[in-house]
Scaffold this active site. Structure first.
Site, PDB file in Angstrom:
ATOM      1  N   GLU A   1       0.808  -1.212   0.000  1.00  0.00           N
ATOM      2  CA  GLU A   1       0.000   0.000   0.000  1.00  0.00           C
ATOM      3  C   GLU A   1       0.851   1.277   0.000  1.00  0.00           C
ATOM      4  OE1 GLU A   1      -3.398   0.430  -0.249  1.00  0.00           O
ATOM      5  OE2 GLU A   1      -2.864   2.542  -0.240  1.00  0.00           O
TER       6      GLU A   1
ATOM      7  N   THR B   1      -6.072   1.527  -5.390  1.00  0.00           N
ATOM      8  CA  THR B   1      -5.633   0.120  -5.286  1.00  0.00           C
ATOM      9  C   THR B   1      -6.350  -0.761  -6.296  1.00  0.00           C
ATOM     10  OG1 THR B   1      -5.435   0.453  -2.891  1.00  0.00           O
ATOM     11  CG2 THR B   1      -5.207  -1.795  -3.695  1.00  0.00           C
TER      12      THR B   1
ATOM     13  N   ASP C   1       1.367  -0.085  -4.950  1.00  0.00           N
ATOM     14  CA  ASP C   1       0.126   0.075  -5.723  1.00  0.00           C
ATOM     15  C   ASP C   1      -0.010   1.454  -6.362  1.00  0.00           C
ATOM     16  OD1 ASP C   1      -0.463   1.338  -3.292  1.00  0.00           O
ATOM     17  OD2 ASP C   1      -2.450   0.424  -3.073  1.00  0.00           O
ATOM     18  N   HIS C   2       0.402   2.509  -5.649  1.00  0.00           N
ATOM     19  CA  HIS C   2       0.258   3.887  -6.159  1.00  0.00           C
ATOM     20  C   HIS C   2       0.937   4.823  -5.172  1.00  0.00           C
ATOM     21  CE1 HIS C   2      -2.759   4.243  -3.022  1.00  0.00           C
ATOM     22  NE2 HIS C   2      -3.332   3.149  -3.498  1.00  0.00           N
TER      23      HIS C   2
HETATM   24  C1  GP9 Z   1      -8.885  -0.729   0.805  1.00  0.00           C
HETATM   25  C2  GP9 Z   1      -7.461  -0.607   0.409  1.00  0.00           C
HETATM   26  C3  GP9 Z   1      -7.063   0.808   0.201  1.00  0.00           C
HETATM   27  O1  GP9 Z   1      -9.357  -2.018   0.895  1.00  0.00           O
HETATM   28  O2  GP9 Z   1      -7.149  -1.422  -0.669  1.00  0.00           O
HETATM   29  O3  GP9 Z   1      -7.614   1.316  -0.955  1.00  0.00           O
HETATM   30  P1  GP9 Z   1      -7.071   2.650  -1.612  1.00  0.00           P
HETATM   31  O4  GP9 Z   1      -7.706   3.803  -0.895  1.00  0.00           O
HETATM   32  O5  GP9 Z   1      -5.586   2.689  -1.487  1.00  0.00           O
HETATM   33  O6  GP9 Z   1      -7.514   2.539  -3.012  1.00  0.00           O
HETATM   34 MN    MN Z   2      -3.933   1.652  -2.120  1.00  0.00          MN
END
Ligand code: GP9
Ligand code: MN
Length: 414
Positions: free
Chosen positions: A41, A85, A259-260
């Site tokens: 994350e 995500t 992810d970002h």
């Molecule tokens: C939520 C997590 C975070 O389940 O994957 O999502 P995001 O806000 O980073 O898209």
């Molecule tokens: Mn995320």
């Protein structure tokens, strides 16, 4: 109808000749091994080698990057948009671009896809996702069903207590620890995707769990960002050990991917202070680099690769490592280990990066210096810009028109 998809097929096959590259020593290196894919994350590359008051933020990941059993792509870009995500999951599973607006996971969860889990299912893999949040967040339960995941271990699979949760919920250390027993119950070989959560905006961590100081700037977000990043680094280190203790490690490859971004351009002043330079569109685009590391136990030729690549390239790359040939697949990305790659990585805001140039905010930069190109050369990005926009249109049309309904992925010898 079917005519547009054949035009797109022609375009993709002309632009990505010979994806397979069986000469690469990595072709099939992960054949019949488990794949443990960790979506990390909000993790940006500038965290590597960063320090706060003399303490490193990512000691475990730095070691991993140095070691010969790991291949790290240091110029790997996230390509997500509003779907965050879920966009990163969508890109990785399909090698399609996310949409400019909304999340494909919500807007087109019922489409026909040729997603990674479906392909792996057919190759005899058990496929699963581990993520300790509500199953319907980002419409995951619906999309995961559609793309063929066998199991989704959502928050109901975990024991969440006041001691092991804060912020968004279950903390990553407990998440990994409690996941290992489920991994052990998977049929082998398995493909398992883990999605971490602790290092998420607003990056809160109870003080007693922090092993690094906060940064000191006008951005509370950036200040805290290092503490949860360090926590994630520790959680990953523990996870590797748990996999070893459980006897899973040796027969697996472990892929780590950011992810970002976690720090938006809203914090550019503080970012600039941290980096010691102004965050102009060039630097801002370079900040979109996130980790992509392939850890192969026993491998000895790893190291850091500088090729320009992105999330769109993950699916063909994983299939290459697994030795799975998908001759009829339609992907906008390329196998990172093939000789010839497409010459750009395109971000959803229209920016793109090539070996020579970086284009952002309507400016064509010299990638090696970070300076805008001189007047007489300023048009150098133009042809690539046109190709990027053509390609994104194709990808969007596939999604909007559900065009894979008209395409046969099982064709052979093409
Ligand atoms: C939520 C997590 C975070 O389940 O994957 O999502 P995001 O806000 O980073 O898209
Ligand atoms: Mn995320």
């Amino acid at each position: 109808d079917g005519s547009e998809i054949s035009e797109i097929e022609t375009y993709l096959k002309e632009n990505s000749p010979d994806q397979t590259n069986k000469d690469s020593e990595l072709y099939g290196i992960a054949e019949d091994k488990n794949v443990i894919f960790v979506s990390v994350e909000s993790f940006q590359n500038f965290l590597f080698d960063s320090e706060i008051n003399g303490i490193g933020t990512t000691p475990f990941l730095n070691d991993l990057k140095q070691s010969k059993d790991t291949i790290t792509f240091e110029n790997f870009y996230h390509q997500t948009a509003q779907g965050k995500t879920s966009d990163s999951e969508f890109i990785v599973e399909n090698s399609l671009y996310p949409l400019g607006r909304g999340s494909v996971y919500f807007t087109h969860a019922g489409n026909e896809y040729n997603a990674l889990p479906e392909i792996l299912n057919e190759e005899g893999y058990e496929t699963s996702v581990f993520h300790a949040n509500n199953a319907s967040f980002w419409n995951r339960d619906v999309m995961y069903d559609n793309v063929g995941y066998d199991q989704f271990y959502d928050e109901k699979s975990y024991e969440v207590t006041p001691e092991n949760s804060f912020g968004w919920g279950l903390e990553d250390k407990a998440f990994f620890e409690q996941s290992v027993k489920y991994l052990q119950s998977q049929e082998k070989p398995f493909y398992s995707k883990f999605i971490t959560l602790t290092h998420h905006f607003p990056f809160e961590l109870p003080e007693e769990k922090a092993n690094i100081d906060k940064y000191d700037s006008n951005s509370k977000t950036l200040n805290s960002y290092f503490q949860t990043a360090r926590y994630t680094d520790e959680a990953l280190e523990q996870f590797f050990q748990q996999l070893k203790d459980a006897g899973i490690y040796e027969d697996s490859i472990i892929v780590l991917m950011g992810d970002h971004y976690g720090i938006s351009d809203f914090h550019n002043k503080a970012m600039g202070q941290f980096l010691g330079k102004d965050v102009d569109p060039y630097v801002q685009t370079q900040l979109q680099r996130v980790p992509f590391m392939i850890h192969i136990p026993g491998y000895e030729n790893g190291g850091v690769q500088d090729k320009v690549v992105g999330q769109i390239d993950v699916k063909p790359t994983l299939l290459h490592l697994l030795g799975i040939e998908e001759n009829g697949d339609l992907t906008f990305g390329d196998n990172m280990f093939a000789e010839k790659n497409k010459d750009f990585v395109a971000l959803r805001d229209g920016s793109f990066i090539t070996e020579d140039y970086l284009y952002s905010n309507e400016t064509c930069y010299d990638r090696s210096t970070g300076e805008p190109l001189p007047e007489e050369n300023a048009e150098a990005c133009q042809p690539i810009k046109e190709e990027v926009s053509k390609e994104m249109n194709y990808s969007d049309n596939i999604i909007y028109g559900d065009l894979f309904r008209f395409y046969d992925f099982n064709q052979t010898g093409k």
